[in-house]
Design a protein around this motif. Sequence first.
Motif, PDB file in Angstrom:
ATOM      1  N   ALA A   1       0.827  -1.388  -0.090  1.00  0.00           N
ATOM      2  CA  ALA A   1       0.094  -0.096   0.143  1.00  0.00           C
ATOM      3  C   ALA A   1       0.759   1.440  -0.032  1.00  0.00           C
ATOM      4  CB  ALA A   1      -0.957  -0.137   1.278  1.00  0.00           C
ATOM      5  N   ARG A   2       1.791   1.136   0.975  1.00  0.00           N
ATOM      6  CA  ARG A   2       2.726   2.497   0.916  1.00  0.00           C
ATOM      7  C   ARG A   2       3.612   2.682  -0.190  1.00  0.00           C
ATOM      8  NH1 ARG A   2       1.290   4.507   5.820  1.00  0.00           N
ATOM      9  NH2 ARG A   2       0.498   3.043   7.159  1.00  0.00           N
ATOM     10  N   THR A   3       3.925   1.555  -0.894  1.00  0.00           N
ATOM     11  CA  THR A   3       4.684   1.399  -1.942  1.00  0.00           C
ATOM     12  C   THR A   3       4.153   2.206  -3.223  1.00  0.00           C
ATOM     13  OG1 THR A   3       5.836  -0.305  -1.580  1.00  0.00           O
ATOM     14  CG2 THR A   3       6.044   0.402  -3.787  1.00  0.00           C
ATOM     15  N   ILE A   4       2.612   1.919  -3.329  1.00  0.00           N
ATOM     16  CA  ILE A   4       2.050   2.598  -4.352  1.00  0.00           C
ATOM     17  C   ILE A   4       1.150   3.947  -4.037  1.00  0.00           C
ATOM     18  CG2 ILE A   4       1.615   0.468  -5.592  1.00  0.00           C
ATOM     19  CD1 ILE A   4      -1.297   0.413  -4.499  1.00  0.00           C
ATOM     20  N   GLN A   5       1.388   4.207  -2.821  1.00  0.00           N
ATOM     21  CA  GLN A   5       0.438   5.453  -2.196  1.00  0.00           C
ATOM     22  C   GLN A   5       0.612   6.806  -3.105  1.00  0.00           C
ATOM     23  OE1 GLN A   5       1.074   6.201   1.923  1.00  0.00           O
ATOM     24  NE2 GLN A   5      -0.641   7.388   1.974  1.00  0.00           N
ATOM     25  N   THR A   6       2.026   7.107  -3.246  1.00  0.00           N
ATOM     26  CA  THR A   6       2.212   8.331  -3.796  1.00  0.00           C
ATOM     27  C   THR A   6       1.890   8.449  -5.323  1.00  0.00           C
ATOM     28  OG1 THR A   6       4.152   8.717  -2.275  1.00  0.00           O
ATOM     29  CG2 THR A   6       4.133  10.013  -4.108  1.00  0.00           C
ATOM     30  N   LYS A   7       2.374   7.557  -5.908  1.00  0.00           N
ATOM     31  CA  LYS A   7       2.137   7.587  -7.484  1.00  0.00           C
ATOM     32  C   LYS A   7       0.421   7.299  -7.579  1.00  0.00           C
ATOM     33  CE  LYS A   7       6.215   7.268  -9.697  1.00  0.00           C
ATOM     34  NZ  LYS A   7       6.687   8.097 -10.837  1.00  0.00           N
ATOM     35  N   LEU A   8      -0.094   6.623  -6.703  1.00  0.00           N
ATOM     36  CA  LEU A   8      -1.645   6.535  -7.037  1.00  0.00           C
ATOM     37  C   LEU A   8      -2.436   7.938  -6.507  1.00  0.00           C
ATOM     38  CD1 LEU A   8      -4.064   4.686  -7.687  1.00  0.00           C
ATOM     39  CD2 LEU A   8      -4.088   3.972  -5.016  1.00  0.00           C
ATOM     40  N   SER A   9      -1.834   8.486  -5.803  1.00  0.00           N
ATOM     41  CA  SER A   9      -2.217   9.856  -5.447  1.00  0.00           C
ATOM     42  C   SER A   9      -2.143  10.848  -6.661  1.00  0.00           C
ATOM     43  CB  SER A   9      -1.714  10.287  -4.192  1.00  0.00           C
ATOM     44  OG  SER A   9      -2.103  11.827  -3.832  1.00  0.00           O
TER      45      SER A   9
END
Length: 330
Positions: free
Chosen positions: A56-64
């Motif tokens: 979850a935290r790996t994709i969090q920034t890019k998803l945002s």
Amino acid sequence: MQNTFLIKTRNIRRELIGILFLLLSLSLANFVYAQSDKPLTLVVPFPPGGSTDITARTIQTKLSERIGRPVVVENRPGAASQIASQFVARANPDGNTLLLSFDNHAINPIVKKLPYDTFKDFTGVALLVRFPLVIAANPSVPGSNLSSFLEAARKNPNFSYASTGVGSLNHLAMEDLKRRSGVDVLHVPYGGGGPAIAAVVGNTASLTLLSYAAVKGQIAADKMKPLAVTGLKRLPDLPNTPTVAESGYAGFEAYSWIGVFAPAGTPSNTVSKLTTDFQVVLNDPEIKAKLTQGGFEVLAGDGPSADRYTKQEFDRWSQFVRTTKLKLED
């Protein structure tokens, strides 16, 4: 007279249709605005430190960046992921609250009666990753690999393994290995990957089965040692660590997985948009490299594939439990 009346009726009908389209457009615009005005919450069923949280935290920034609004990772641990699952199942089906499921999502219906229906109360959004588990032990545990550890455990059965909870994949996978090897290792369930790691590092438990991403740092710091991996291939970062199948148990494999699910009733166009967002982020070279380095196999599957995989895993492990008569009790 009649023609004049018909013409007037048609004109009124056209005006009404126009007004309806205008109202619908305004409602849709307000809906889209409301969507973009809220954060997207990814509900993780475990404490920080485990595989689901790492993903979850790996994709969090890019998803945002992709969706143009904040993405919040919310940890709701407890009851082998049931607390988080129930929370999402009862959430507003607007696409703003999603469950990052773990293997428990498919296995929990086997374990006990749930306050939700796994197959009716959720709709698949994306199948993110799958990964083998690393059987990692405290350095004081005898043996440099799985074969030598099991040989020592046959002579001294006072070893234990930490799982992320009753009915989790690492629980069932270890019970399968115990059945195949005839070696007894005491099961000690914990509330997630982080607590299980702490138990092994602190020598409260002898070993655990978790993703490479979860134990990588502890292995690098010599606080844990890898004994085997549960996939069909060795991990590139652990070339000297054999698979369970190579250790004398042909045909053994166990992959954990992470999928994204929305509450049932979420509009199909909203689900489709979210599916695309997750797939784009997962195929981003930077994100894909980070996940691969952590031992994850990026799948980037769609919603139906997430639903199918859930059913497939449910069928596999329910058959295992029935065949072995394994007792699944807290």
